[in-house]
Design a protein around this motif. Structure first.
Motif, PDB file in Angstrom:
ATOM      1  N   THR A  72     -50.861 -29.469 -24.359  1.00  0.00           N
ATOM      2  CA  THR A  72     -50.548 -30.876 -24.617  1.00  0.00           C
ATOM      3  C   THR A  72     -49.354 -31.307 -23.770  1.00  0.00           C
ATOM      4  O   THR A  72     -48.547 -30.479 -23.343  1.00  0.00           O
ATOM      5  CB  THR A  72     -50.212 -31.122 -26.108  1.00  0.00           C
ATOM      6  N   PHE A  73     -49.278 -32.600 -23.546  1.00  0.00           N
ATOM      7  CA  PHE A  73     -48.127 -33.204 -22.889  1.00  0.00           C
ATOM      8  C   PHE A  73     -48.043 -34.646 -23.347  1.00  0.00           C
ATOM      9  O   PHE A  73     -48.987 -35.173 -23.939  1.00  0.00           O
ATOM     10  CB  PHE A  73     -48.203 -33.092 -21.358  1.00  0.00           C
ATOM     11  N   GLU A  74     -46.884 -35.268 -23.095  1.00  0.00           N
ATOM     12  CA  GLU A  74     -46.672 -36.643 -23.560  1.00  0.00           C
ATOM     13  C   GLU A  74     -46.616 -37.612 -22.397  1.00  0.00           C
ATOM     14  O   GLU A  74     -46.094 -37.289 -21.326  1.00  0.00           O
ATOM     15  CB  GLU A  74     -45.375 -36.737 -24.366  1.00  0.00           C
ATOM     16  N   THR A  87     -49.700 -38.622 -27.000  1.00  0.00           N
ATOM     17  CA  THR A  87     -49.800 -37.172 -26.886  1.00  0.00           C
ATOM     18  C   THR A  87     -51.186 -36.862 -26.343  1.00  0.00           C
ATOM     19  O   THR A  87     -52.195 -37.224 -26.950  1.00  0.00           O
ATOM     20  CB  THR A  87     -49.579 -36.487 -28.243  1.00  0.00           C
ATOM     21  N   VAL A  88     -51.211 -36.225 -25.189  1.00  0.00           N
ATOM     22  CA  VAL A  88     -52.464 -35.914 -24.499  1.00  0.00           C
ATOM     23  C   VAL A  88     -52.761 -34.436 -24.700  1.00  0.00           C
ATOM     24  O   VAL A  88     -51.885 -33.585 -24.499  1.00  0.00           O
ATOM     25  CB  VAL A  88     -52.360 -36.235 -22.995  1.00  0.00           C
ATOM     26  N   THR A  89     -53.987 -34.133 -25.118  1.00  0.00           N
ATOM     27  CA  THR A  89     -54.428 -32.759 -25.307  1.00  0.00           C
ATOM     28  C   THR A  89     -55.546 -32.476 -24.308  1.00  0.00           C
ATOM     29  O   THR A  89     -56.512 -33.238 -24.209  1.00  0.00           O
ATOM     30  CB  THR A  89     -54.954 -32.532 -26.740  1.00  0.00           C
ATOM     31  N   GLN A  90     -55.409 -31.386 -23.580  1.00  0.00           N
ATOM     32  CA  GLN A  90     -56.441 -31.002 -22.618  1.00  0.00           C
ATOM     33  C   GLN A  90     -57.589 -30.316 -23.369  1.00  0.00           C
ATOM     34  O   GLN A  90     -57.379 -29.317 -24.047  1.00  0.00           O
ATOM     35  CB  GLN A  90     -55.864 -30.070 -21.556  1.00  0.00           C
ATOM     36  N   GLU A  91     -58.765 -30.866 -23.235  1.00  0.00           N
ATOM     37  CA  GLU A  91     -59.942 -30.323 -23.911  1.00  0.00           C
ATOM     38  C   GLU A  91     -60.426 -29.028 -23.252  1.00  0.00           C
ATOM     39  O   GLU A  91     -61.033 -28.197 -23.899  1.00  0.00           O
ATOM     40  CB  GLU A  91     -61.086 -31.349 -23.890  1.00  0.00           C
ATOM     41  N   GLY A  95     -59.952 -30.938 -16.608  1.00  0.00           N
ATOM     42  CA  GLY A  95     -59.426 -32.299 -16.546  1.00  0.00           C
ATOM     43  C   GLY A  95     -59.922 -33.226 -17.636  1.00  0.00           C
ATOM     44  O   GLY A  95     -59.670 -34.427 -17.587  1.00  0.00           O
ATOM     45  N   ASN A  96     -60.632 -32.712 -18.630  1.00  0.00           N
ATOM     46  CA  ASN A  96     -61.075 -33.542 -19.750  1.00  0.00           C
ATOM     47  C   ASN A  96     -59.996 -33.520 -20.822  1.00  0.00           C
ATOM     48  O   ASN A  96     -59.545 -32.448 -21.237  1.00  0.00           O
ATOM     49  CB  ASN A  96     -62.405 -33.032 -20.307  1.00  0.00           C
ATOM     50  N   VAL A  97     -59.572 -34.708 -21.240  1.00  0.00           N
ATOM     51  CA  VAL A  97     -58.462 -34.824 -22.173  1.00  0.00           C
ATOM     52  C   VAL A  97     -58.794 -35.807 -23.290  1.00  0.00           C
ATOM     53  O   VAL A  97     -59.725 -36.601 -23.174  1.00  0.00           O
ATOM     54  CB  VAL A  97     -57.171 -35.297 -21.454  1.00  0.00           C
TER      55      VAL A  97
END
Length: 181
Positions: A72-74, A87-91, A95-97
């Motif tokens: 994750t990153f913000e 808050t972005v979570t990498q699936e 590159g799918n988030v």
């Protein structure tokens, strides 16, 4: 008289990041193995403005984020000049988030209409609310934020009345409660 009401707004607000949204294809950059921050910023912005083309949106995801499933990153962002954090979570590592906002994004008009309608159900009459906007059409608020709206109208008995409604944001999914004070 004190009234407490809980309400949830329409799913339309989900487009503003109040619930998890999946952004597929935020590809890796060609020259490195990091996510394309520019493409992610543009994708999130276009998803938000698809629901309301008149809203002002900025998103600033960091450069150099390495692809890693579950990481994750913000991304700092603004809606109508009001700050929030996504808050972005990498699936996966391709590159799918998905992303979620740390705040509710409330349409001022919808808050005013919904509370006035619910108030009229409790106290028959014609009621109008005026909530503080600072010139914006949305209120960005974290859970437990309270803001006051002015209510004015005429009761079913023909008595003109004014008062204050305290609106409390209960979560990041645009749920509110309100209390006539």
């Amino acid at each position: 008289m004190i009234m407490r009401i809980h309400t949830k707004f329409s799913p339309r607000r989900a487009a503003f990041g109040c619930v998890a949204l999946v952004t597929a294809g935020v590809t890796l950059t060609a020259c490195s193995s990091s996510l394309d921050a520019t493409k992610l910023n543009e994708t999130i912005t276009s998803q938000v403005t698809a629901s309301d083309p008149n809203v002002s949106v900025t998103v600033s995801c960091p450069d150099g984020v390495k692809p890693e499933a579950g990481a994750t990153f913000e991304c700092p962002a603004t809606i109508d000049g009001q700050p929030l954090v996504l808050t972005v979570t990498q699936e996966d590592d391709q590159g799918n988030v998905k992303y979620v906002a740390d705040s509710s994004i409330l349409s001022v008009a919808e808050v005013q209409n919904q509370v006035a309608t619910q108030l009229a159900e409790q106290v028959p009459g014609t009621w109008q609310l005026s909530c503080p906007t600072s010139g914006t059409t949305y209120i960005v608020a974290t859970p437990n934020t309270v803001f006051d709206c002015t209510v004015a109208g005429t009761s079913a008995e023909g008595v003109e009345q004014t008062g204050t409604v305290a609106v409390t944001v209960t979560d990041t999914e645009s749920n509110i409660t309100w209390e006539l004070t």
